[in-house]
Write a protein that holds these residues in place. Structure first.
Motif, PDB file in Angstrom:
ATOM      1  N   LEU A   1       0.900  -1.480  -0.204  1.00  0.00           N
ATOM      2  CA  LEU A   1      -0.028   0.358  -0.207  1.00  0.00           C
ATOM      3  C   LEU A   1       1.264   0.854  -0.412  1.00  0.00           C
ATOM      4  N   THR A   2       1.517   1.172   0.665  1.00  0.00           N
ATOM      5  CA  THR A   2       2.536   2.248   0.720  1.00  0.00           C
ATOM      6  C   THR A   2       3.182   2.556  -0.635  1.00  0.00           C
ATOM      7  N   GLN A   3       4.378   1.377  -1.268  1.00  0.00           N
ATOM      8  CA  GLN A   3       4.624   2.112  -2.516  1.00  0.00           C
ATOM      9  C   GLN A   3       3.645   1.869  -3.548  1.00  0.00           C
ATOM     10  N   ASN A   4       2.313   1.763  -3.493  1.00  0.00           N
ATOM     11  CA  ASN A   4       1.856   2.484  -4.349  1.00  0.00           C
ATOM     12  C   ASN A   4       1.225   3.865  -4.151  1.00  0.00           C
ATOM     13  N   VAL A   5       0.976   4.231  -3.140  1.00  0.00           N
ATOM     14  CA  VAL A   5       0.805   5.393  -2.139  1.00  0.00           C
ATOM     15  C   VAL A   5       2.268   6.407  -3.063  1.00  0.00           C
ATOM     16  N   LYS A   6       3.013   6.154  -2.426  1.00  0.00           N
ATOM     17  CA  LYS A   6       4.973   6.646  -3.056  1.00  0.00           C
ATOM     18  C   LYS A   6       4.166   7.061  -4.110  1.00  0.00           C
ATOM     19  N   GLU A   7       4.056   6.433  -5.701  1.00  0.00           N
ATOM     20  CA  GLU A   7       4.274   6.332  -6.437  1.00  0.00           C
ATOM     21  C   GLU A   7       3.657   7.906  -6.769  1.00  0.00           C
ATOM     22  N   VAL A   8       2.204   8.811  -6.295  1.00  0.00           N
ATOM     23  CA  VAL A   8       2.673   9.541  -6.309  1.00  0.00           C
ATOM     24  C   VAL A   8       2.314  10.778  -5.516  1.00  0.00           C
ATOM     25  N   VAL A   9       2.416  10.222  -3.820  1.00  0.00           N
ATOM     26  CA  VAL A   9       3.020  11.052  -2.951  1.00  0.00           C
ATOM     27  C   VAL A   9       4.261  10.699  -2.088  1.00  0.00           C
ATOM     28  N   ASP A  10       5.053  11.646  -1.731  1.00  0.00           N
ATOM     29  CA  ASP A  10       5.646  11.716  -0.970  1.00  0.00           C
ATOM     30  C   ASP A  10       5.892  10.996   0.563  1.00  0.00           C
ATOM     31  N   ILE A  11       5.418   9.373   0.597  1.00  0.00           N
ATOM     32  CA  ILE A  11       5.568   9.583   1.831  1.00  0.00           C
ATOM     33  C   ILE A  11       6.154   8.155   2.625  1.00  0.00           C
ATOM     34  N   SER A  12       5.783   8.099   4.193  1.00  0.00           N
ATOM     35  CA  SER A  12       7.100   6.830   3.957  1.00  0.00           C
ATOM     36  C   SER A  12       6.056   5.845   5.446  1.00  0.00           C
ATOM     37  N   GLU A  13       6.540   4.735   5.363  1.00  0.00           N
ATOM     38  CA  GLU A  13       5.848   3.574   5.901  1.00  0.00           C
ATOM     39  C   GLU A  13       5.373   4.363   7.345  1.00  0.00           C
ATOM     40  N   SER A  14       6.027   5.210   8.234  1.00  0.00           N
ATOM     41  CA  SER A  14       5.771   5.511   9.361  1.00  0.00           C
ATOM     42  C   SER A  14       4.821   6.642   9.090  1.00  0.00           C
ATOM     43  N   THR A  15       4.235   7.724   8.351  1.00  0.00           N
ATOM     44  CA  THR A  15       3.408   7.951   8.127  1.00  0.00           C
ATOM     45  C   THR A  15       2.057   7.524   8.139  1.00  0.00           C
ATOM     46  N   LEU A  16       1.892   6.706   7.167  1.00  0.00           N
ATOM     47  CA  LEU A  16       0.982   5.850   6.841  1.00  0.00           C
ATOM     48  C   LEU A  16       0.095   5.301   7.442  1.00  0.00           C
ATOM     49  N   TYR A  17       1.449   4.006   8.513  1.00  0.00           N
ATOM     50  CA  TYR A  17      -0.075   3.731   9.339  1.00  0.00           C
ATOM     51  C   TYR A  17      -1.058   4.171  10.496  1.00  0.00           C
ATOM     52  N   PRO A  18      -0.076   5.825  10.684  1.00  0.00           N
ATOM     53  CA  PRO A  18      -1.274   6.231  11.754  1.00  0.00           C
ATOM     54  C   PRO A  18      -2.173   6.877  10.845  1.00  0.00           C
TER      55      PRO A  18
END
Length: 105
Positions: A28-45
């Motif tokens: 999920l993080t990898q898919n979102v990272k395709e368009v938005v600069d985000i880390s796993e630590s940001t995504l889990y919350p």
């Protein structure tokens, strides 16, 4: 990208990706990272908040001797995503108009 992404837009991106198929956190993080600069630590919350709001549910699947936690969008999450999409169209239209100098119709 130099533009900041707000929590509602990030929520919309996550729900949109999960609308296509259930995913575990890393994918999920990898898919979102395709368009938005985000880390796993940001995504889990974000995922925990969406789950608390009943927009997502989770389930575990065994993989290589461990469990992977998968995220799945709910009907309530689909309704929220539809609202986000409607709001995005209006927001994008207004920003495009300002940035391109177009007159209001």
């Amino acid at each position: 990208m130099i533009f900041q992404i707000g929590s509602a837009l990030l929520d919309a991106c996550v729900l949109s990706v999960l609308e296509r198929e259930d995913m575990y956190g890393y994918i999920l993080t990898q898919n979102v990272k395709e368009v938005v600069d985000i880390s796993e630590s940001t995504l889990y919350p974000v995922l925990r908040r969406l789950q608390k709001e009943a927009y997502l549910v989770t389930y575990d699947q065994p993989f290589a001797g461990r469990n992977r936690r998968y995220y799945q969008i709910t009907d309530k999450g689909r309704e929220q995503l539809a609202m986000y999409r409607k709001e995005w169209i209006a927001y994008k239209s207004n920003i495009d108009r300002i940035l391109t100098g177009e007159e209001k119709q």
